[in-house]
Design a protein around this motif. Structure first.
Motif, PDB file in Angstrom:
ATOM      1  N   ARG A  11       0.927   4.208  -2.855  1.00 29.78           N
ATOM      2  CA  ARG A  11       0.559   5.577  -2.468  1.00 29.78           C
ATOM      3  C   ARG A  11       1.686   6.556  -2.790  1.00 29.78           C
ATOM      4  O   ARG A  11       1.451   7.643  -3.302  1.00 29.78           O
ATOM      5  N   ALA A  12       2.930   6.139  -2.509  1.00 30.96           N
ATOM      6  CA  ALA A  12       4.088   6.995  -2.790  1.00 30.96           C
ATOM      7  C   ALA A  12       4.230   7.258  -4.289  1.00 30.96           C
ATOM      8  O   ALA A  12       4.526   8.383  -4.712  1.00 30.96           O
ATOM      9  N   ALA A  13       3.983   6.225  -5.096  1.00 34.37           N
ATOM     10  CA  ALA A  13       4.073   6.384  -6.555  1.00 34.37           C
ATOM     11  C   ALA A  13       2.980   7.321  -7.058  1.00 34.37           C
ATOM     12  O   ALA A  13       3.207   8.132  -7.967  1.00 34.37           O
ATOM     13  N   HIS A  67       0.827  -1.207   0.000  1.00 34.19           N
ATOM     14  CA  HIS A  67       0.000   0.000   0.000  1.00 34.19           C
ATOM     15  C   HIS A  67       0.863   1.259   0.000  1.00 34.19           C
ATOM     16  O   HIS A  67       0.615   2.207  -0.746  1.00 34.19           O
ATOM     17  N   GLU A  68       1.917   1.283   0.831  1.00 33.00           N
ATOM     18  CA  GLU A  68       2.769   2.473   0.948  1.00 33.00           C
ATOM     19  C   GLU A  68       3.475   2.781  -0.364  1.00 33.00           C
ATOM     20  O   GLU A  68       3.609   3.954  -0.743  1.00 33.00           O
ATOM     21  N   ASP A  69       3.928   1.730  -1.068  1.00 31.80           N
ATOM     22  CA  ASP A  69       4.631   1.946  -2.340  1.00 31.80           C
ATOM     23  C   ASP A  69       3.687   2.510  -3.401  1.00 31.80           C
ATOM     24  O   ASP A  69       4.053   3.411  -4.160  1.00 31.80           O
ATOM     25  N   GLN A 126      -3.586  16.565   2.471  1.00 30.71           N
ATOM     26  CA  GLN A 126      -3.133  17.801   1.816  1.00 30.71           C
ATOM     27  C   GLN A 126      -4.310  18.666   1.385  1.00 30.71           C
ATOM     28  O   GLN A 126      -4.288  19.888   1.549  1.00 30.71           O
ATOM     29  N   ARG A 158      -2.700  14.580  -5.024  1.00 29.29           N
ATOM     30  CA  ARG A 158      -2.711  15.280  -3.735  1.00 29.29           C
ATOM     31  C   ARG A 158      -3.554  14.458  -2.766  1.00 29.29           C
ATOM     32  O   ARG A 158      -4.681  14.086  -3.086  1.00 29.29           O
ATOM     33  N   THR A 159      -3.013  14.179  -1.595  1.00 26.66           N
ATOM     34  CA  THR A 159      -3.695  13.288  -0.657  1.00 26.66           C
ATOM     35  C   THR A 159      -4.876  13.991   0.014  1.00 26.66           C
ATOM     36  O   THR A 159      -5.004  15.219  -0.045  1.00 26.66           O
ATOM     37  N   VAL A 190       1.542   9.774  -5.352  1.00 18.92           N
ATOM     38  CA  VAL A 190       1.911  11.138  -4.936  1.00 18.92           C
ATOM     39  C   VAL A 190       3.018  11.682  -5.844  1.00 18.92           C
ATOM     40  O   VAL A 190       2.990  12.846  -6.259  1.00 18.92           O
ATOM     41  N   ALA A 191       3.987  10.821  -6.172  1.00 20.19           N
ATOM     42  CA  ALA A 191       5.066  11.234  -7.081  1.00 20.19           C
ATOM     43  C   ALA A 191       4.512  11.581  -8.461  1.00 20.19           C
ATOM     44  O   ALA A 191       5.063  12.434  -9.171  1.00 20.19           O
TER      45      ALA A 191
END
Length: 265
Positions: A229-231, A225-227, A242, A238-239, A233-234
């Motif tokens: 989400r990070a991709a 999940h973190e990977d 934010q 916008r979360t 955002v990159a």
């Protein structure tokens, strides 16, 4: 929605096929967003059919079916019947089980635009919920166009708004979330118009995850999940946090309301 998010979303929902997922907890406005989407793309030459439980808004020019378990009409059975009528757009009120999820995915792969809601905490979690249901990751990557995650937060009452000084905990949350520097914060003091709550009406907070080629590769490889989400955002997403903090910066809501509504570990 912010103008740039709405522009991207408009483009995605006008595609001839694919799957658009609206994710969020109960009471976050998912159904309202889906109905607004239908109103946006509804044209006389389009065959739009919905299957819902219950039908919350009635559209005069759209075929709407209500679930009736006693009569043998479930989401999966109703969806099979709809597919025989050659629809252009299908709205599935909610994906609750693996059979409905699989039919919805297959419908999007066979040339239909499918709109549906799903209970998930954020956009990346919605993709993992499909995997949890047993849908193959390559099918998810092929069928889903985008996921919109959303919350509803209360607006500051315009009739009793006043300056206030946030607590150190609130300021710490605001700064950690990337809030812009500002000297003046506002809240509602409470009045007859807002039944002294300090808030009147609500505003949506949206997170739009587009399935780009990079995200699709992560889905197929069953990334964490973190990977994912990070991709996202990159890639420009916008979360929810934010977007919520942006509302505080624009004096539309308060820090405590964002802390209450948008839970972030």
């Amino acid at each position: 929605m912010p103008a740039d998010t709405q522009e991207q979303y408009d483009r995605l929902v006008r595609a001839p096929f694919g799957m658009v997922i609206c994710a969020g907890p109960t009471g976050s406005g998912k159904t309202t967003t889906l109905y607004a989407t239908l109103a946006r793309i509804n044209q006389s030459e389009s065959n739009i059919t919905t299957i819902e439980d219950p039908i919350e808004y009635v559209f005069p020019a759209i075929n709407q079916i209500q679930i009736n378990e006693q009569a043998g009409i479930s989401f999966s059975d109703g969806l099979r019947a709809i597919l025989r009528q050659d629809p252009d757009v299908i709205l599935v009120g909610e994906i609750r089980d693996v059979e409905t999820a699989r039919l919805a995915v297959q419908s999007s792969l066979t040339g239909h635009l499918v709109l549906s809601s799903l209970h998930a905490t954020d956009a990346a979690s919605a993709l993992h919920r499909f995997v949890d249901m047993g849908i193959e990751s390559f099918l998810i990557a092929s069928s889903v166009s985008c996921v919109v995650s959303q919350r509803l937060v209360r607006r500051i009452c315009e009739n009793c708004r006043a300056e206030y000084k946030p607590t150190p905990e609130e300021m710490n949350f605001y700064e950690r979330a990337g809030g812009v520097d500002k000297d003046t914060f506002w809240h509602g003091e409470g009045c007859n118009f807002c039944s002294p709550t300090g808030y009147l009406e609500r505003v949506g907070v949206y997170e739009l995850l587009r399935l780009t080629d990079d995200i699709r590769k992560l889905v197929v490889s069953n990334a964490q999940h973190e990977d994912m989400r990070a991709a996202a955002v990159a890639g420009g997403m916008r979360t929810l946090l934010q977007e919520g903090i942006r509302l505080v910066a624009n004096d539309l809501s308060t820090i405590p309301e964002i802390m209450r509504s948008i839970y972030v570990i």
